[in-house]
Scaffold this active site. Structure first.
Site, PDB file in Angstrom:
ATOM      1  N   GLU A  17       0.857  -1.202   0.000  1.00 37.50           N
ATOM      2  CA  GLU A  17       0.000   0.000   0.000  1.00 37.50           C
ATOM      3  C   GLU A  17       0.884   1.240   0.000  1.00 37.50           C
ATOM      4  O   GLU A  17       1.837   1.331   0.782  1.00 37.50           O
ATOM      5  CB  GLU A  17      -0.905   0.008   1.235  1.00 37.50           C
ATOM      6  CG  GLU A  17      -1.790   1.253   1.281  1.00 37.50           C
ATOM      7  CD  GLU A  17      -2.895   1.126   2.312  1.00 37.50           C
ATOM      8  OE1 GLU A  17      -3.624   0.124   2.291  1.00 37.50           O
ATOM      9  OE2 GLU A  17      -3.010   2.045   3.135  1.00 37.50           O
ATOM     10  N   THR A  48      -3.828   4.885  -1.562  1.00 36.90           N
ATOM     11  CA  THR A  48      -4.814   5.486  -0.657  1.00 36.90           C
ATOM     12  C   THR A  48      -5.415   6.765  -1.251  1.00 36.90           C
ATOM     13  O   THR A  48      -4.914   7.302  -2.244  1.00 36.90           O
ATOM     14  CB  THR A  48      -4.183   5.824   0.714  1.00 36.90           C
ATOM     15  OG1 THR A  48      -3.215   6.858   0.519  1.00 36.90           O
ATOM     16  CG2 THR A  48      -3.527   4.621   1.350  1.00 36.90           C
ATOM     17  N   GLY A 107     -14.287   6.077   5.003  1.00 43.53           N
ATOM     18  CA  GLY A 107     -13.360   7.168   5.303  1.00 43.53           C
ATOM     19  C   GLY A 107     -13.616   7.716   6.692  1.00 43.53           C
ATOM     20  O   GLY A 107     -14.675   7.465   7.290  1.00 43.53           O
ATOM     21  N   ALA A 122     -19.602   2.327   4.253  1.00 43.73           N
ATOM     22  CA  ALA A 122     -18.914   1.817   3.066  1.00 43.73           C
ATOM     23  C   ALA A 122     -19.835   0.890   2.257  1.00 43.73           C
ATOM     24  O   ALA A 122     -19.758   0.852   1.019  1.00 43.73           O
ATOM     25  CB  ALA A 122     -17.650   1.076   3.488  1.00 43.73           C
ATOM     26  N   LYS A 162     -21.679  -5.535   4.423  1.00 42.48           N
ATOM     27  CA  LYS A 162     -20.801  -4.925   3.407  1.00 42.48           C
ATOM     28  C   LYS A 162     -20.353  -5.982   2.398  1.00 42.48           C
ATOM     29  O   LYS A 162     -20.368  -5.744   1.191  1.00 42.48           O
ATOM     30  CB  LYS A 162     -19.598  -4.284   4.113  1.00 42.48           C
ATOM     31  CG  LYS A 162     -18.611  -3.614   3.186  1.00 42.48           C
ATOM     32  CD  LYS A 162     -17.723  -2.588   3.882  1.00 42.48           C
ATOM     33  CE  LYS A 162     -16.696  -3.171   4.816  1.00 42.48           C
ATOM     34  NZ  LYS A 162     -15.827  -2.128   5.412  1.00 42.48           N
TER      35      LYS A 162
HETATM   36  P1  FAD Z   1     -17.562   1.022   7.335  1.00 40.98           P
HETATM   37  O1  FAD Z   1     -17.425  -0.360   6.804  1.00 40.98           O
HETATM   38  O2  FAD Z   1     -18.706   1.831   6.874  1.00 40.98           O
HETATM   39  O3  FAD Z   1     -17.590   0.910   8.932  1.00 40.98           O
HETATM   40  C1  FAD Z   1     -17.483   2.093   9.726  1.00 40.98           C
HETATM   41  C2  FAD Z   1     -18.203   1.901  11.053  1.00 40.98           C
HETATM   42  O4  FAD Z   1     -19.620   1.870  10.811  1.00 40.98           O
HETATM   43  C3  FAD Z   1     -17.861   0.589  11.757  1.00 40.98           C
HETATM   44  O5  FAD Z   1     -17.856   0.835  13.150  1.00 40.98           O
HETATM   45  C4  FAD Z   1     -19.010  -0.329  11.390  1.00 40.98           C
HETATM   46  O6  FAD Z   1     -19.246  -1.348  12.362  1.00 40.98           O
HETATM   47  C5  FAD Z   1     -20.169   0.669  11.335  1.00 40.98           C
HETATM   48  N1  FAD Z   1     -21.237   0.240  10.410  1.00 40.98           N
HETATM   49  C6  FAD Z   1     -21.084  -0.202   9.143  1.00 40.98           C
HETATM   50  N2  FAD Z   1     -22.287  -0.501   8.600  1.00 40.98           N
HETATM   51  C7  FAD Z   1     -23.224  -0.228   9.549  1.00 40.98           C
HETATM   52  C8  FAD Z   1     -24.647  -0.324   9.592  1.00 40.98           C
HETATM   53  N3  FAD Z   1     -25.357  -0.768   8.526  1.00 40.98           N
HETATM   54  N4  FAD Z   1     -25.287   0.053  10.733  1.00 40.98           N
HETATM   55  C9  FAD Z   1     -24.585   0.494  11.823  1.00 40.98           C
HETATM   56  N5  FAD Z   1     -23.218   0.606  11.821  1.00 40.98           N
HETATM   57  C10 FAD Z   1     -22.548   0.244  10.706  1.00 40.98           C
HETATM   58  N6  FAD Z   1      -9.214   6.029   5.102  1.00 40.98           N
HETATM   59  C11 FAD Z   1      -9.045   6.998   4.188  1.00 40.98           C
HETATM   60  O7  FAD Z   1      -9.495   8.120   4.388  1.00 40.98           O
HETATM   61  N7  FAD Z   1      -8.354   6.773   3.023  1.00 40.98           N
HETATM   62  C12 FAD Z   1      -7.841   5.551   2.729  1.00 40.98           C
HETATM   63  O8  FAD Z   1      -7.239   5.373   1.663  1.00 40.98           O
HETATM   64  C13 FAD Z   1      -8.014   4.494   3.678  1.00 40.98           C
HETATM   65  N8  FAD Z   1      -7.555   3.247   3.429  1.00 40.98           N
HETATM   66  C14 FAD Z   1      -7.788   2.238   4.327  1.00 40.98           C
HETATM   67  C15 FAD Z   1      -7.371   0.928   4.020  1.00 40.98           C
HETATM   68  C16 FAD Z   1      -7.601  -0.122   4.908  1.00 40.98           C
HETATM   69  C17 FAD Z   1      -7.154  -1.511   4.550  1.00 40.98           C
HETATM   70  C18 FAD Z   1      -8.258   0.143   6.146  1.00 40.98           C
HETATM   71  C19 FAD Z   1      -8.485  -0.980   7.123  1.00 40.98           C
HETATM   72  C20 FAD Z   1      -8.692   1.422   6.444  1.00 40.98           C
HETATM   73  C21 FAD Z   1      -8.474   2.486   5.552  1.00 40.98           C
HETATM   74  N9  FAD Z   1      -8.912   3.786   5.810  1.00 40.98           N
HETATM   75  C22 FAD Z   1      -8.726   4.786   4.893  1.00 40.98           C
HETATM   76  C23 FAD Z   1      -9.549   4.106   7.090  1.00 40.98           C
HETATM   77  C24 FAD Z   1     -11.089   3.986   7.032  1.00 40.98           C
HETATM   78  O9  FAD Z   1     -11.598   4.907   6.125  1.00 40.98           O
HETATM   79  C25 FAD Z   1     -11.625   4.236   8.435  1.00 40.98           C
HETATM   80  O10 FAD Z   1     -11.267   3.204   9.303  1.00 40.98           O
HETATM   81  C26 FAD Z   1     -13.114   4.525   8.534  1.00 40.98           C
HETATM   82  O11 FAD Z   1     -13.372   4.987   9.871  1.00 40.98           O
HETATM   83  C27 FAD Z   1     -14.028   3.332   8.302  1.00 40.98           C
HETATM   84  O12 FAD Z   1     -14.069   2.990   6.985  1.00 40.98           O
HETATM   85  P2  FAD Z   1     -14.777   1.603   6.536  1.00 40.98           P
HETATM   86  O13 FAD Z   1     -14.786   1.590   5.083  1.00 40.98           O
HETATM   87  O14 FAD Z   1     -14.202   0.470   7.266  1.00 40.98           O
HETATM   88  O15 FAD Z   1     -16.265   1.899   7.104  1.00 40.98           O
END
Ligand code: FAD
Length: 290
Positions: A17, A48, A107, A122, A162
Site C-alpha cells: 500500500e 490510498t 473514510g 462503506a 458490506k
Molecule cells: P464502514 O465499513 O462503513 O464501517 C465504519 C463503522 O460503521 C464501523 O464501526 C461499522 O461497524 C459501522 N457500520 C457499518 N455498517 C453499519 C450499519 N449498517 N449500521 C450500523 N453501523 C454500521 N481512510 C481513508 O481516508 N483513506 C484511505 O485510503 C483508507 N484506506 C484504508 C485501508 C484499509 C485496509 C483500512 C483498514 C482502512 C483504511 N482507511 C482509509 C480508514 C477507514 O476509512 C476508516 O477506518 C473509517 O473509519 C471506516 O471505513 P470503513 O470503510 O471500514 O467503514
C-alpha cells in the site's frame, strides 16, 4: 487483471500500500518508489485517497503509474464526504485509466466538512459501485474491531452486510498480535463471511511511525513491541532492523497459519519493502508453488 482472479490463482497474495504525494508535490519521487516496488513483483499495489476528496485525482494518477509499471493497481475510494455524482466521476476516471479494482471505504470524518447525503457506510458505496459499474470491489475490516463499533459482534454483523453488498476480498487494519487475526478469521467464518482476507502488516521502523501508530490506529501494542520501542526509540538503525525483523516474524507466522494474503503498509519506503519481500519470497513461492 482483477484481484478476485489473482485470489483464485494464488494461495497467498502479496501486495503493498502506498499513498499519493500532496497535490502540489512533484510526482517523480513516487514514480521511483513505484518502479522499485514493482521490481519486487507484488500481486498488486493499492493507492490510498483522502476522505475529503481533495487528493483523489492524485489517487487516480498514481494508480495509472502503478499500471504503467506493470503492476495491478487497487484504488481506494472514500464516500463519507462525497455524493453519488462525485463518486461516479471518480469511478469513471479510474475506469478510463484502466483501473479495474477499487477499495470501497467510508473514510474518517473530517471536522467541519458536511457529511454525504448519499452514503452513510462503506456498504452504501459498495452497493452503488456494483449497481453502476463493473469494478472488483474490496473492503476494509478490523481484527480488533472498528474504533467506533459498539462491540466485535455488531462490527462483524455490519461487515457481513458490506460483503453481501458485493465485496470480493477484505484487507485488514494493521495489527501486531496475530492471535487477534486468527480469532477474527474464525469469527467471520462463523458469521458466514467467506471472501479472502488479507492481513495488513505495518512495519514499525521509524520513530515517526511509532508515534503516529500508537496515537492514531488504536491497535493493541503487545509487550514484545513495547520493549522494542522502549529500547530502540532513539536508535534509528536498530529500530529499523528490529521493526523489519518483527514484521517478517509476524508474516511468517501468518503464512504458516494459512493466511490468504499479506498486505504490507510500506509507507512509500522501498527499502523496507525490499528487505521484507526478499525474506518472505521463498516462503511465498513454496506456498504458491512457483
Ligand atoms: P464502514 O465499513 O462503513 O464501517 C465504519 C463503522 O460503521 C464501523 O464501526 C461499522 O461497524 C459501522 N457500520 C457499518 N455498517 C453499519 C450499519 N449498517 N449500521 C450500523 N453501523 C454500521 N481512510 C481513508 O481516508 N483513506 C484511505 O485510503 C483508507 N484506506 C484504508 C485501508 C484499509 C485496509 C483500512 C483498514 C482502512 C483504511 N482507511 C482509509 C480508514 C477507514 O476509512 C476508516 O477506518 C473509517 O473509519 C471506516 O471505513 P470503513 O470503510 O471500514 O467503514
Amino acid at each position: 487483471m482483477r484481484i478476485s482472479e489473482i485470489f483464485t490463482k494464488k494461495k497467498a497474495v502479496f501486495s503493498f500500500e502506498i499513498f499519493p504525494p500532496k497535490p502540489t508535490s512533484d510526482i517523480s519521487a513516487v514514480h521511483d518508489t513505484i518502479r522499485e516496488l514493482s521490481s519486487l513483483s507484488p500481486d498488486y499495489i493499492s493507492v490510498t485517497c483522502s476522505a475529503g476528496g481533495s487528493g483523489n485525482a492524485r489517487t487516480a494518477e498514481i494508480s495509472a503509474l502503478v499500471r504503467s509499471c506493470g503492476v495491478e493497481p487497487l484504488a481506494h475510494v472514500t464516500c463519507i464526504h462525497s455524493d453519488r455524482a462525485a463518486a461516479q466521476t471518480t469511478l469513471n476516471e479510474l475506469w478510463d485509466l484502466n483501473v479495474q479494482n477499487v477499495l470501497a471505504l467510508r473514510g474518517d470524518r473530517i471536522a467541519g466538512v458536511a457529511e454525504s447525503k448519499d452514503f452513510k457506510y462503506a456498504s452504501d458505496l459498495v452497493r452503488f459501485i456494483r449497481q453502476t459499474s463493473d469494478f472488483d470491489v474490496a473492503g476494509a475490516c478490523y481484527p480488533e474491531g472498528h474504533p467506533e463499533s459498539r462491540d466485535l459482534v455488531s462490527d462483524i454483523r455490519n461487515l457481513k452486510q458490506k460483503v453481501d453488498a458485493g465485496v470480493t476480498h477484505l484487507n485488514t487494519q494493521l495489527f501486531f498480535d496475530n492471535e487477534d487475526f486468527y480469532r477474527f478469521r474464525d469469527n467471520i467464518a462463523l458469521a458466514g463471511i467467506h471472501v479472502p482476507v488479507q492481513a495488513g502488516i505495518m512495519p514499525l521502523v521509524k520513530k515517526s511511525h511509532v508515534d503516529r501508530i500508537i496515537s492514531l490506529s488504536g491497535a493493541k501494542i503487545p509487550a514484545k513491541i513495547s520493549r522494542m520501542i522502549a529500547r530502540f526509540y532513539d536508535k534509528p538503525d536498530s529500530l529499523m532492523e528490529a521493526g523489519i525483523a518483527y514484521a517478517v516474524d509476524q508474516i511468517v507466522d501468518l503464512l504458516s497459519a494459512g493466511a490468504q494474503g499479506i498486505h504490507l503498509y510500506v509507507m512509500n519506503n522501498p527499502y523496507v519493502a525490499r528487505r521484507i519481500a526478499e525474506s518472505i519470497q521463498p516462503i511465498l513461492n513454496e506456498i504458491n508453488g512457483d
